[in-house]
Design an enzyme around this catalytic site. Sequence first.
Site, PDB file in Angstrom:
ATOM      1  N   GLU A 223       8.963  51.659  22.244  1.00  0.00           N
ATOM      2  CA  GLU A 223       8.390  52.541  21.229  1.00  0.00           C
ATOM      3  C   GLU A 223       8.680  54.010  21.525  1.00  0.00           C
ATOM      4  O   GLU A 223       8.960  54.784  20.616  1.00  0.00           O
ATOM      5  CB  GLU A 223       6.869  52.283  21.225  1.00  0.00           C
ATOM      6  CG  GLU A 223       6.058  53.061  20.235  1.00  0.00           C
ATOM      7  CD  GLU A 223       4.567  52.699  20.312  1.00  0.00           C
ATOM      8  OE1 GLU A 223       4.118  52.132  21.323  1.00  0.00           O
ATOM      9  OE2 GLU A 223       3.855  53.002  19.344  1.00  0.00           O
TER      10      GLU A 223
ATOM     11  N   ARG B  57      -0.360  61.297  12.518  1.00  0.00           N
ATOM     12  CA  ARG B  57      -0.326  60.297  11.442  1.00  0.00           C
ATOM     13  C   ARG B  57       1.004  60.304  10.682  1.00  0.00           C
ATOM     14  O   ARG B  57       1.255  59.415   9.864  1.00  0.00           O
ATOM     15  CB  ARG B  57      -1.470  60.554  10.458  1.00  0.00           C
ATOM     16  CG  ARG B  57      -2.836  60.513  11.091  1.00  0.00           C
ATOM     17  CD  ARG B  57      -3.890  60.820  10.061  1.00  0.00           C
ATOM     18  NE  ARG B  57      -3.939  59.793   9.045  1.00  0.00           N
ATOM     19  CZ  ARG B  57      -4.671  58.703   9.114  1.00  0.00           C
ATOM     20  NH1 ARG B  57      -5.435  58.484  10.156  1.00  0.00           N
ATOM     21  NH2 ARG B  57      -4.657  57.819   8.150  1.00  0.00           N
TER      22      ARG B  57
ATOM     23  N   CYS C 155       0.558  59.531   7.063  1.00  0.00           N
ATOM     24  CA  CYS C 155       0.246  60.784   6.391  1.00  0.00           C
ATOM     25  C   CYS C 155      -1.181  61.198   6.728  1.00  0.00           C
ATOM     26  O   CYS C 155      -2.071  60.361   6.836  1.00  0.00           O
ATOM     27  CB  CYS C 155       0.363  60.719   4.879  1.00  0.00           C
ATOM     28  SG  CYS C 155       1.964  60.252   4.279  1.00  0.00           S
TER      29      CYS C 155
ATOM     30  N   LYS D 298       0.510  56.985  13.893  1.00  0.00           N
ATOM     31  CA  LYS D 298      -0.600  56.416  14.648  1.00  0.00           C
ATOM     32  C   LYS D 298      -1.361  55.371  13.844  1.00  0.00           C
ATOM     33  O   LYS D 298      -1.737  54.330  14.344  1.00  0.00           O
ATOM     34  CB  LYS D 298      -1.542  57.559  15.057  1.00  0.00           C
ATOM     35  CG  LYS D 298      -2.741  57.116  15.872  1.00  0.00           C
ATOM     36  CD  LYS D 298      -2.332  56.858  17.296  1.00  0.00           C
ATOM     37  CE  LYS D 298      -3.459  56.340  18.156  1.00  0.00           C
ATOM     38  NZ  LYS D 298      -2.932  55.630  19.316  1.00  0.00           N
TER      39      LYS D 298
ATOM     40  N   HIS E 200      15.820  29.700  28.819  1.00  0.00           N
ATOM     41  CA  HIS E 200      16.015  29.048  27.521  1.00  0.00           C
ATOM     42  C   HIS E 200      16.789  29.951  26.555  1.00  0.00           C
ATOM     43  O   HIS E 200      16.708  29.764  25.346  1.00  0.00           O
ATOM     44  CB  HIS E 200      14.660  28.642  26.938  1.00  0.00           C
ATOM     45  CG  HIS E 200      13.957  27.616  27.784  1.00  0.00           C
ATOM     46  ND1 HIS E 200      14.411  26.323  27.905  1.00  0.00           N
ATOM     47  CD2 HIS E 200      12.877  27.708  28.589  1.00  0.00           C
ATOM     48  CE1 HIS E 200      13.614  25.649  28.734  1.00  0.00           C
ATOM     49  NE2 HIS E 200      12.676  26.473  29.176  1.00  0.00           N
TER      50      HIS E 200
ATOM     51  N   GLU F 191       2.873  44.043  26.044  1.00  0.00           N
ATOM     52  CA  GLU F 191       2.406  45.397  25.790  1.00  0.00           C
ATOM     53  C   GLU F 191       3.281  46.416  26.525  1.00  0.00           C
ATOM     54  O   GLU F 191       3.633  47.465  25.975  1.00  0.00           O
ATOM     55  CB  GLU F 191       0.931  45.516  26.208  1.00  0.00           C
ATOM     56  CG  GLU F 191       0.335  46.907  26.126  1.00  0.00           C
ATOM     57  CD  GLU F 191       0.415  47.554  24.758  1.00  0.00           C
ATOM     58  OE1 GLU F 191       0.771  46.872  23.779  1.00  0.00           O
ATOM     59  OE2 GLU F 191       0.167  48.759  24.672  1.00  0.00           O
TER      60      GLU F 191
ATOM     61  N   LYS G 214       5.381  49.332  24.607  1.00  0.00           N
ATOM     62  CA  LYS G 214       5.213  50.748  24.964  1.00  0.00           C
ATOM     63  C   LYS G 214       6.555  51.357  25.299  1.00  0.00           C
ATOM     64  O   LYS G 214       6.888  52.454  24.888  1.00  0.00           O
ATOM     65  CB  LYS G 214       4.275  50.816  26.174  1.00  0.00           C
ATOM     66  CG  LYS G 214       3.339  51.961  26.222  1.00  0.00           C
ATOM     67  CD  LYS G 214       2.057  51.736  25.468  1.00  0.00           C
ATOM     68  CE  LYS G 214       2.241  51.259  24.070  1.00  0.00           C
ATOM     69  NZ  LYS G 214       1.055  50.884  23.389  1.00  0.00           N
TER      70      LYS G 214
ATOM     71  N   TRP H 101       4.461  61.213   6.314  1.00  0.00           N
ATOM     72  CA  TRP H 101       5.276  60.121   6.846  1.00  0.00           C
ATOM     73  C   TRP H 101       5.887  59.476   5.610  1.00  0.00           C
ATOM     74  O   TRP H 101       5.200  58.828   4.828  1.00  0.00           O
ATOM     75  CB  TRP H 101       4.390  59.133   7.592  1.00  0.00           C
ATOM     76  CG  TRP H 101       5.140  58.034   8.293  1.00  0.00           C
ATOM     77  CD1 TRP H 101       5.640  58.073   9.563  1.00  0.00           C
ATOM     78  CD2 TRP H 101       5.450  56.732   7.791  1.00  0.00           C
ATOM     79  NE1 TRP H 101       6.244  56.876   9.870  1.00  0.00           N
ATOM     80  CE2 TRP H 101       6.148  56.036   8.799  1.00  0.00           C
ATOM     81  CE3 TRP H 101       5.219  56.080   6.568  1.00  0.00           C
ATOM     82  CZ2 TRP H 101       6.604  54.725   8.635  1.00  0.00           C
ATOM     83  CZ3 TRP H 101       5.684  54.782   6.406  1.00  0.00           C
ATOM     84  CH2 TRP H 101       6.368  54.122   7.444  1.00  0.00           C
TER      85      TRP H 101
ATOM     86  N   ASN I 177      -2.106  60.269   0.418  1.00  0.00           N
ATOM     87  CA  ASN I 177      -1.701  59.364   1.494  1.00  0.00           C
ATOM     88  C   ASN I 177      -1.788  57.951   0.925  1.00  0.00           C
ATOM     89  O   ASN I 177      -2.816  57.580   0.359  1.00  0.00           O
ATOM     90  CB  ASN I 177      -2.674  59.548   2.667  1.00  0.00           C
ATOM     91  CG  ASN I 177      -2.550  58.467   3.727  1.00  0.00           C
ATOM     92  OD1 ASN I 177      -1.517  57.829   3.841  1.00  0.00           O
ATOM     93  ND2 ASN I 177      -3.600  58.281   4.497  1.00  0.00           N
ATOM     94  N   GLY I 178      -0.725  57.185   1.022  1.00  0.00           N
ATOM     95  CA  GLY I 178      -0.744  55.818   0.491  1.00  0.00           C
ATOM     96  C   GLY I 178       0.492  55.566  -0.355  1.00  0.00           C
ATOM     97  O   GLY I 178       1.487  56.297  -0.268  1.00  0.00           O
TER      98      GLY I 178
HETATM   99  C1  AGP Z   1       0.909  50.969  19.772  1.00  0.00           C
HETATM  100  O1  AGP Z   1       1.457  51.763  20.759  1.00  0.00           O
HETATM  101  C2  AGP Z   1       1.392  51.181  18.435  1.00  0.00           C
HETATM  102  N1  AGP Z   1       1.505  52.525  18.073  1.00  0.00           N
HETATM  103  C3  AGP Z   1       0.978  50.211  17.371  1.00  0.00           C
HETATM  104  O2  AGP Z   1       1.560  48.996  17.712  1.00  0.00           O
HETATM  105  C4  AGP Z   1      -0.516  49.985  17.070  1.00  0.00           C
HETATM  106  O3  AGP Z   1      -1.127  49.334  18.140  1.00  0.00           O
HETATM  107  C5  AGP Z   1      -0.633  49.154  15.775  1.00  0.00           C
HETATM  108  O4  AGP Z   1      -0.117  49.905  14.718  1.00  0.00           O
HETATM  109  C6  AGP Z   1      -2.038  48.718  15.479  1.00  0.00           C
HETATM  110  O5  AGP Z   1      -2.899  49.800  15.298  1.00  0.00           O
HETATM  111  P1  AGP Z   1      -4.465  49.619  15.247  1.00  0.00           P
HETATM  112  O6  AGP Z   1      -4.902  49.149  16.576  1.00  0.00           O
HETATM  113  O7  AGP Z   1      -4.995  50.974  14.901  1.00  0.00           O
HETATM  114  O8  AGP Z   1      -4.767  48.596  14.185  1.00  0.00           O
END
Ligand code: AGP
Length: 579
Positions: free
Chosen positions: A460, A27, A2, A574, A476, A453, A457, A75, A101-102
Amino acid sequence: MCGIIGYAGSGRASQAITDGLKRLEYRGYDSVGIAVLSPKSKLEVRKDKGMVEEVSSALRFTSIGGNIGLGHTRWATHGTVCRANAHPHADCTGSIVLAHNGVIENYAKLRDSLAAKGHKFASDTDSEVVAHLMEENAKTQPLIRAFMRTIGQLEGSYAIVAMSAADKEERLFIARRNSPLIIGAGKGEMLCASDIPAMLKYTRTFVPLQEGDMAILARNGYKIYSADGAEAERKQITVDWDMEMAKKGGYPHFMQKEISDQKHFINESLSSDTADAMKLICASGRIDIIAAGTSYHAGIMLSYLLQSTGRVAQAYIASDYPYIAKPDKKTLVIAISQSGETADVLQALRFAEGCRKIAITNVVGSTVTALADCVVFLNAGPEVGVAATKTFTSQLAVIYKLFYDKERLKPLSGLIGAMLEHDNEIKAVAQKIAGKENAFFIARGRNVPIAYEGSLKFKEITYIHSEAYPGGELKHGTLSLITPGVPVIALAPKDETLPKLLGNIREAKARGAFILSITDDDEVKKESDISIALPPGTDPILYPFALIVPLQLLAYHTSVLRGVNPDRPRNLAKSVTVE
Ligand code: AGP
């Protein structure tokens, strides 16, 4: 999660709020709303489900006149995505509105007791309860006291911006706990928002609120109060980011711009000050690294590098750290968080009370900076795309700076630039795999965090299931999933991991996998269906930087081909400010 924004000034509030909401949309983006006190002292609330651009133009947000208001992009946590659950929320009379937000953890209890007093609720959200609580408290005391009392009755996390049509002084009442909120101090106008880029058009002077702070904002200034109600001073900061950095700059998506920006920002990151962090590392015994998502992958790299120098170090998923680790006073805790606001990371840091702490973050004034003894900034500029890209390479860069001298890291910008040249080739590969249902990423040694990573990506933003493994793990269990045509993406640079990884590539190929390799080795090229070439003569320690770029581009192009907006993948946000 949010985004919230407030404006009190002499300009058009609806314009400042709509501008800010566009910047905050990353956000949370399931619904959006605005409330402005019109020149006739009437609160005008417009909101609906949908993205900022479509809702704000359909409901003509900027046509509302008035100089004070607030906005929210959501969100969902409590209640489905619908107009009624979109913020702002109002009290029974429609005179008090707020955005939140929260998560208000005691909302059910509060709601029951307010309902017993006759309050009627229009939504299923925890946030609406706060507006009614403030209405109830304002029956017996002035607004500012009523706001403070309301905040004192909340449990959980919040960043709140509230206002009242009955307030002749036209003020915003704001508060934060475990959710970010920053004041933007302009000339003759005050703003507040969940992050800095949302306010950059109006000011470069900011005041991050501390945990439990409340504040009153009016056109000509602000007053901050700590949780006990006493007036408090907080440090002002000035940022040198500009609006252009937070814009797409001609690229169709922020993600593509941010991938391409890496070749510039890497040098900014390499110039960040790591001297104090180094002193703490040298003086420490055991080192615990805590992070989430992409930052966790950077954390694994840090743990490998520390272990290679003989240190006792381990990377932990931040949300699990309190269940697993037993840090003592000699433990050094290193928190890695791009946003500096990830609730899991903040919680893990609080759990490590008494330990020395280093924070590695991109955001000046973020909560993590207040919890650490020493901060290393990424200097990567604002990252807007939900998928972390440039901040990952920046994290790797500041981590490498702790272990390698400047000269050795100098080629990084050129190396990233060279890998970006493969964009068209990777676009063609994306066409081949965009229709697949699964993908597997393999690597060994120091390249494994890059495989993790790359896989994160990929899943996601493409919504294709993917997994990443150290190559040795395939046999395994995972090998049973390798069937003809399944993409196996092999990170196979010519380093000490190559001979064994080549074996793993052959195992996958024997089962009909479609092999995409990133390599500078001829043997691997022969085994592959498609290869992306690493520049000849690359210093082996720099391979991880070269490997991540094509993986980011692959995720990006596959996402676009599948019709997904890579900047705003479904269900994600984000900055993850809830646990
Ligand atoms: C990465 O592409 C993600 N959107 C997510 O995993 C992100 O890295 C994670 O939420 C951690 O965020 P931060 O680095 O702001 O703590």
